[in-house]
Structures are given as C-alpha cells and as structure tokens.
Design a protein around this motif. Structure first.
Motif, mmCIF file in Angstrom:
data_model
loop_
_atom_site.group_PDB
_atom_site.id
_atom_site.type_symbol
_atom_site.label_atom_id
_atom_site.label_comp_id
_atom_site.label_asym_id
_atom_site.label_seq_id
_atom_site.Cartn_x
_atom_site.Cartn_y
_atom_site.Cartn_z
ATOM 1 N N THR A 181 -3.006 1.859 -11.864
ATOM 2 C CA THR A 181 -4.048 1.542 -11.259
ATOM 3 C C THR A 181 -5.059 2.007 -10.655
ATOM 4 O OG1 THR A 181 -3.984 1.742 -9.023
ATOM 5 C CG2 THR A 181 -2.825 -0.143 -9.699
ATOM 6 N N ARG A 182 -6.081 2.142 -10.572
ATOM 7 C CA ARG A 182 -7.480 3.332 -9.773
ATOM 8 C C ARG A 182 -7.173 3.583 -8.844
ATOM 9 N NH1 ARG A 182 -9.565 4.611 -15.066
ATOM 10 N NH2 ARG A 182 -9.982 2.602 -16.399
ATOM 11 N N LEU A 183 -6.395 3.087 -8.135
ATOM 12 C CA LEU A 183 -6.240 3.619 -6.607
ATOM 13 C C LEU A 183 -5.914 5.191 -7.054
ATOM 14 C CD1 LEU A 183 -4.563 0.520 -5.042
ATOM 15 C CD2 LEU A 183 -6.900 1.088 -5.067
ATOM 16 N N PRO A 184 -6.321 6.295 -6.342
ATOM 17 C CA PRO A 184 -6.277 7.378 -6.034
ATOM 18 C C PRO A 184 -4.805 7.176 -5.228
ATOM 19 C CG PRO A 184 -8.295 6.930 -4.692
ATOM 20 C CD PRO A 184 -8.236 5.668 -5.202
ATOM 21 N N GLN A 185 -3.657 7.128 -4.984
ATOM 22 C CA GLN A 185 -2.621 7.273 -4.283
ATOM 23 C C GLN A 185 -1.623 7.720 -4.957
ATOM 24 O OE1 GLN A 185 -0.008 5.989 -0.092
ATOM 25 N NE2 GLN A 185 -1.536 4.916 -1.324
ATOM 26 N N ASN A 186 -1.149 8.750 -5.105
ATOM 27 C CA ASN A 186 0.182 9.153 -5.431
ATOM 28 C C ASN A 186 1.584 8.223 -5.142
ATOM 29 O OD1 ASN A 186 2.351 10.687 -7.363
ATOM 30 N ND2 ASN A 186 2.478 12.048 -5.742
ATOM 31 N N ARG A 187 1.824 7.462 -5.342
ATOM 32 C CA ARG A 187 2.046 6.957 -4.819
ATOM 33 C C ARG A 187 4.182 5.936 -5.456
ATOM 34 N NH1 ARG A 187 2.376 4.604 0.541
ATOM 35 N NH2 ARG A 187 3.644 3.049 1.210
ATOM 36 N N GLU A 188 5.156 6.518 -5.571
ATOM 37 C CA GLU A 188 6.486 6.105 -6.562
ATOM 38 C C GLU A 188 6.846 5.187 -5.290
ATOM 39 O OE1 GLU A 188 7.649 9.459 -9.081
ATOM 40 O OE2 GLU A 188 7.569 9.800 -7.167
ATOM 41 N N THR A 303 0.887 10.425 -0.480
ATOM 42 C CA THR A 303 1.897 9.225 -0.717
ATOM 43 C C THR A 303 1.279 8.664 1.176
ATOM 44 O OG1 THR A 303 3.845 9.136 -2.384
ATOM 45 C CG2 THR A 303 3.622 8.305 -0.384
ATOM 46 N N LEU A 304 0.761 7.868 1.182
ATOM 47 C CA LEU A 304 0.457 7.663 2.609
ATOM 48 C C LEU A 304 1.760 7.013 3.341
ATOM 49 C CD1 LEU A 304 -2.859 5.541 2.132
ATOM 50 C CD2 LEU A 304 -2.186 7.817 3.209
ATOM 51 N N THR A 305 1.955 7.874 4.838
ATOM 52 C CA THR A 305 3.297 7.396 5.049
ATOM 53 C C THR A 305 3.016 6.244 6.344
ATOM 54 O OG1 THR A 305 2.999 9.398 6.504
ATOM 55 C CG2 THR A 305 4.140 9.777 4.171
ATOM 56 N N ALA A 306 4.271 5.835 7.141
ATOM 57 C CA ALA A 306 3.770 5.348 7.868
ATOM 58 C C ALA A 306 3.839 6.154 9.146
ATOM 59 C CB ALA A 306 5.153 4.451 8.563
ATOM 60 N N ASN A 307 4.354 7.235 8.860
ATOM 61 C CA ASN A 307 3.898 8.768 10.377
ATOM 62 C C ASN A 307 2.573 9.153 11.060
ATOM 63 O OD1 ASN A 307 5.156 10.172 8.461
ATOM 64 N ND2 ASN A 307 6.380 10.745 9.626
ATOM 65 N N MET A 308 2.142 8.974 9.956
ATOM 66 C CA MET A 308 0.349 9.643 10.409
ATOM 67 C C MET A 308 -0.614 9.342 11.166
ATOM 68 S SD MET A 308 -1.802 8.079 6.610
ATOM 69 C CE MET A 308 -1.613 7.018 6.976
ATOM 70 N N GLY A 309 -0.563 10.162 11.685
ATOM 71 C CA GLY A 309 -1.333 10.381 12.986
ATOM 72 C C GLY A 309 -0.195 10.159 14.583
ATOM 73 N N THR A 310 0.976 10.522 13.818
ATOM 74 C CA THR A 310 2.187 9.812 14.774
ATOM 75 C C THR A 310 2.929 10.710 15.383
ATOM 76 O OG1 THR A 310 3.513 8.976 13.686
ATOM 77 C CG2 THR A 310 1.917 7.251 14.551
ATOM 78 N N GLY A 311 2.345 12.104 14.997
ATOM 79 C CA GLY A 311 3.273 13.226 14.992
ATOM 80 C C GLY A 311 4.230 13.367 14.122
ATOM 81 N N GLY A 312 3.928 12.710 12.635
ATOM 82 C CA GLY A 312 4.228 13.321 11.643
ATOM 83 C C GLY A 312 3.789 14.072 10.889
ATOM 84 N N HIS A 313 3.453 13.704 9.372
ATOM 85 C CA HIS A 313 2.308 14.425 8.442
ATOM 86 C C HIS A 313 1.199 13.879 8.774
ATOM 87 C CE1 HIS A 313 6.187 15.277 6.117
ATOM 88 N NE2 HIS A 313 6.527 14.176 5.708
ATOM 89 N N ASN A 314 0.169 14.831 8.561
ATOM 90 C CA ASN A 314 -1.109 14.683 8.857
ATOM 91 C C ASN A 314 -1.722 13.789 7.676
ATOM 92 O OD1 ASN A 314 -1.195 16.397 11.180
ATOM 93 N ND2 ASN A 314 -1.502 18.386 9.984
ATOM 94 N N VAL A 315 -2.834 12.644 8.772
ATOM 95 C CA VAL A 315 -3.638 12.205 8.066
ATOM 96 C C VAL A 315 -3.545 12.908 7.006
ATOM 97 C CG1 VAL A 315 -5.435 10.759 7.729
ATOM 98 C CG2 VAL A 315 -4.007 10.058 9.782
ATOM 99 N N PRO A 316 -4.033 12.490 5.587
ATOM 100 C CA PRO A 316 -4.624 13.550 4.506
ATOM 101 C C PRO A 316 -6.262 13.702 5.041
ATOM 102 C CG PRO A 316 -3.870 11.757 3.332
ATOM 103 C CD PRO A 316 -3.730 11.470 5.189
ATOM 104 N N LYS A 334 -8.153 0.789 1.943
ATOM 105 C CA LYS A 334 -8.792 0.921 0.553
ATOM 106 C C LYS A 334 -8.031 1.784 0.008
ATOM 107 C CE LYS A 334 -13.169 1.838 2.176
ATOM 108 N NZ LYS A 334 -14.547 1.744 2.070
ATOM 109 N N ILE A 335 -7.304 2.852 0.702
ATOM 110 C CA ILE A 335 -6.646 3.524 -0.789
ATOM 111 C C ILE A 335 -5.000 2.607 -1.014
ATOM 112 C CG2 ILE A 335 -5.064 5.518 -0.454
ATOM 113 C CD1 ILE A 335 -7.531 7.141 0.636
ATOM 114 N N GLN A 336 -5.037 2.107 -0.597
ATOM 115 C CA GLN A 336 -3.689 1.009 -0.551
ATOM 116 C C GLN A 336 -4.917 -0.199 -1.553
ATOM 117 O OE1 GLN A 336 -0.705 1.740 -0.390
ATOM 118 N NE2 GLN A 336 0.442 1.876 0.893
ATOM 119 N N GLN A 363 0.083 0.810 9.266
ATOM 120 C CA GLN A 363 0.110 -0.091 8.498
ATOM 121 C C GLN A 363 0.083 -0.201 7.510
ATOM 122 O OE1 GLN A 363 -2.005 -2.843 10.832
ATOM 123 N NE2 GLN A 363 -1.365 -2.698 12.368
ATOM 124 N N ALA A 364 -1.383 0.677 7.512
ATOM 125 C CA ALA A 364 -1.513 1.286 6.068
ATOM 126 C C ALA A 364 -0.644 2.368 5.338
ATOM 127 C CB ALA A 364 -2.722 2.084 5.944
#
Length: 400
Positions: A181-188, A303-316, A334-336, A363-364
């Motif tokens: 796709t044209r979506l710029p996300q590394n998501r396997e 890869t966007l993760t469910a724990n972004m901004g909740t103490g896990g991996h930081n939001v990019p 939008k990245i999704q 959610q994203a």
C-alpha cells in the motif's frame, strides 16, 4: 446479476477491516456490513460514530456462551445479543482477534492464556451460525505475525486444524502494510483466509502472487505518502500539547555539559538531545524507554502499538517546521488508512467527558490497516466472482 455478500465483524475495534470491506467492489459485486462486535466501550463509541449498522457491545465469550454471564440479568442481555447476531445469514465473517497473547512481548502462553481462548469463541460462533443458516462461506482473520511461529508452530497448527475440521480450506500470509500500500507504516501481520468452497479457495491467488502487488516507491513518492498522512499545517501555537520542549522534558534536551553534571543515578547510558538527534523532516523517530533516540531505518512510521502514550512505547516523533512533536491521534489513524476528514470522524466527547488522546492512540494501534483490508476484500470478491462464473459456465456446458 450483482451479488452483495453479508459481513459480520468480530473484535471490530474501530472498523479497519470493516471499512476495507465496505469500500470494496469487483465486477459489481460488493459487501453489506450487517453487524459488528467489540468489547471496548470507547472503541464502540468511535465505531458507532462512523458506521450505521448494529454494533454489539459485549464479550463474545458470553455472547456465544451466555451461561458465563455473571448474573441472570446479564445472561438475558447476552442471550438477546446472541439471538440478534444469529438472526441473519452471514456470508463473510471477519475479525482481528486479540493478538497480545501471541506477541513476542507477551507471555508466550498461547492457548493457556484466557485471551487465547477467544479463538474458540470464533469456532463456537461458526457452529451457532451453521445451525441457523449454514456456516459463513469465507473467514478473514488477522493477528500478529508471530502467531505462525508461536510455541514452535503448535498454536497456529491448532487454529488451522480447527478451521479445517469445520470444513474450510485455509490459506495464510504475513503481509507488511508498507509493501503493498501507499501507507507509510512498517506493520507486519498474518492474515488467514478460509474458504468453505474449495473451488473458491483455488480461485484465490493473492497470497501466491503477492509479489505482483508490491508497491515500489522512490524517495519523492515516499515523502509524498508521508505528506498525505501528516497534518503539516499544525503549529506549536495551536497544538502545543503535542510538542516536545525543554520546559516539559528537560532530560530530553541535554547538552554534553548538562549530561555530565547529572547525578549518576539519573544519567542514562546515552545522552538524549531531541534538537540534535531528531534532525530530518519526513522521518519517524522514537525515544526508546527514555534511554535513546532511534530513527526508523525503513523511512516509514514504525508499527503503531496499542500502548502508545500509555507508558509503553512512545508515540512516534517527527520534526516539523517549528520544532519536534509526536504524531496526533488523527495522524495515527491516517497512517492506518482511515480517511480522517473525508468521511471518518474521531469522537471528542463521551459520557460528558473529553475523549482522551490515550484512548484514540490505543484504537489506532489496535486497528487493521484499512488499505490492506480493502485489497484482501477485493481479492476475496474476485475469487467468489470467478468461481460463480466457472460454475455457471459448467452448467451451460452440461445442459447444452
């Protein structure tokens, strides 16, 4: 005659798979979304904001087994949900069933973990649907790529065996969003497609021919794809809360002298200075565990993760004209592949309170990339259409 296949959606989240199916058409054939099920009330709110059909807010384990309800009143509610869910025939059943139990970061307990048992709820629902109208003709399931290798392959073997016992021909493929796709996300993610009719399965060639669908991008196209999902009109003046500044994060803006003056207990192994280390536009960065800055080597969003901004991996993080900021919730959607501002909306209030960014980031991160779902939905339509045409042709030959 154009055919419209009915779709039921489990673990629907905010509708990534569903939106992909809703937007797909092939030779006049399309889909009709009948119902969705989701347990998270905040995801249900976002879903209802964007889809008109029925959403069952509840635990699928209790919907398929109401006896598991905590009391008689709840049991009656789940019995009602079950009855409504089984009311209409479903041609296609889709769902990105919970992936935490299968991820490398998880506990690796597979079906020993309660969340792993949710797969059995899919099996149970198929059996219930079969008693009323027959089994769904096609299944589309999504999970983390490690599902295939979890427990030396035994977890996936159980899943595949169970689907085959139900009469399905099962195909699977690990797909990276950025590749097709044209979506710029590394998501396997692994996608499992199962067909009740082996002739339709034989017509589904997508996984075998996926190299033909690879999207090759040059540097300008890579940048353009990123421009499409970033809101570069935002500024520190109107979106200050997303910006990283020395005032808010003093330990992320240390020069060499300040770093050496820190108490050894506060000093990280590496000096972090966002102004120095996040220095390229149209790139994505993360401050990993507060220890160091990392630029994504693939040139797209990690890869966007469910724990972004909740103490896990930081939001990019991204560098913009007036500083460094994290992605906004709208940008992660939008990245999704969600068309924010073009038919898809994010809620701002829920039960009289502000709808938090943290909920939206989650959610994203949990969502399925819409563009990948749309490609799969079209390829399934193509397989169904090809099979129907072949059957009609065969009947004509026999009668002639």
């Amino acid at each position: 005659m154009n055919l419209k296949y009915s779709v039921g959606s489990l673990f629907a989240g905010v509708g990534g798979i569903d939106l992909g199916f809703q937007n797909s058409i092939f030779e006049g054939d399309s889909y009709n979304l009948v119902w969705a099920n989701e347990i998270d009330e905040y995801a249900v709110e976002t879903y209802r904001y964007n889809f008109p059909h029925q959403v069952f807010h509840g635990d699928i384990e209790k919907i398929v087994r109401p006896a598991r309800a905590e009391n008689e009143e709840e049991r009656k509610q789940y019995l009602q949900m079950q009855e409504e869910m089984l009311h209409q025939k479903i041609d296609i059943l889709v769902g990105g069933f919970p992936c935490q139990v299968f991820s490398i970061a998880g506990y690796r307990r597979g079906f020993d973990d309660e969340r792993g048992n949710l797969f059995w709820s899919i099996v149970e629902l198929i059996k219930l649907l079969d008693e009323r109208h027959g089994k769904p003709s096609v299944l589309l399931l999504e999970n983390v790529k490690n599902l295939k290798s979890h427990d030396k392959g035994r977890t996936y073997r159980v899943i595949k065996d169970q689907l085959e016992l139900l009469g399905y021909t099962v195909k699977e493929k690990v797909i990276n969003t950025k590749d097709i796709t044209r979506l710029p996300q590394n998501r396997e993610r692994i996608f499992i497609v199962a067909f009740l009719n082996p002739n339709v399965a034989n017509c589904f060639k997508f996984f075998d021919e996926i190299e033909r669908y690879k999207v090759i991008k040059n540097e300008e196209q890579r940048r353009e794809n990123i421009r499409r999902v970033l809101d570069l009109h935002l500024s520190k003046m109107d979106s200050e809360k997303y910006y990283y500044t020395r005032e808010k994060y003093p330990l992320y803006f240390l020069n060499e002298e300040e770093f050496l003056k820190l108490d050894e207990n506060m000093r990280k192994d590496q000096r972090v200075n966002i102004d120095e280390q996040i220095d390229e536009e149209y790139q994505f960065y993360q401050v990993r565990r507060g220890m160091y800055v990392r630029k994504n080597k693939t040139g797209v969003c990690p890869t966007l993760t469910a724990n972004m901004g909740t103490g896990g991996h930081n939001v990019p993080l991204i560098k913009v004209a007036d500083g460094v900021r994290k992605l906004t919730p709208a940008e992660t959607f939008k990245i999704q592949g969600f068309p924010i501002g073009f038919g898809y909306r994010l809620p701002t209030q829920y039960k009289g309170r502000e709808f938090s960014d943290g909920r939206l980031y989650k959610q994203a991160g949990n969502a399925v990339s819409v563009d990948v779902a749309a490609i799969l939905a079209k390829e399934i339509l193509k397989a169904l259409h090809t099979s129907v045409k072949a059957e009609v042709k065969e009947k004509v030959v026999i009668h002639s």
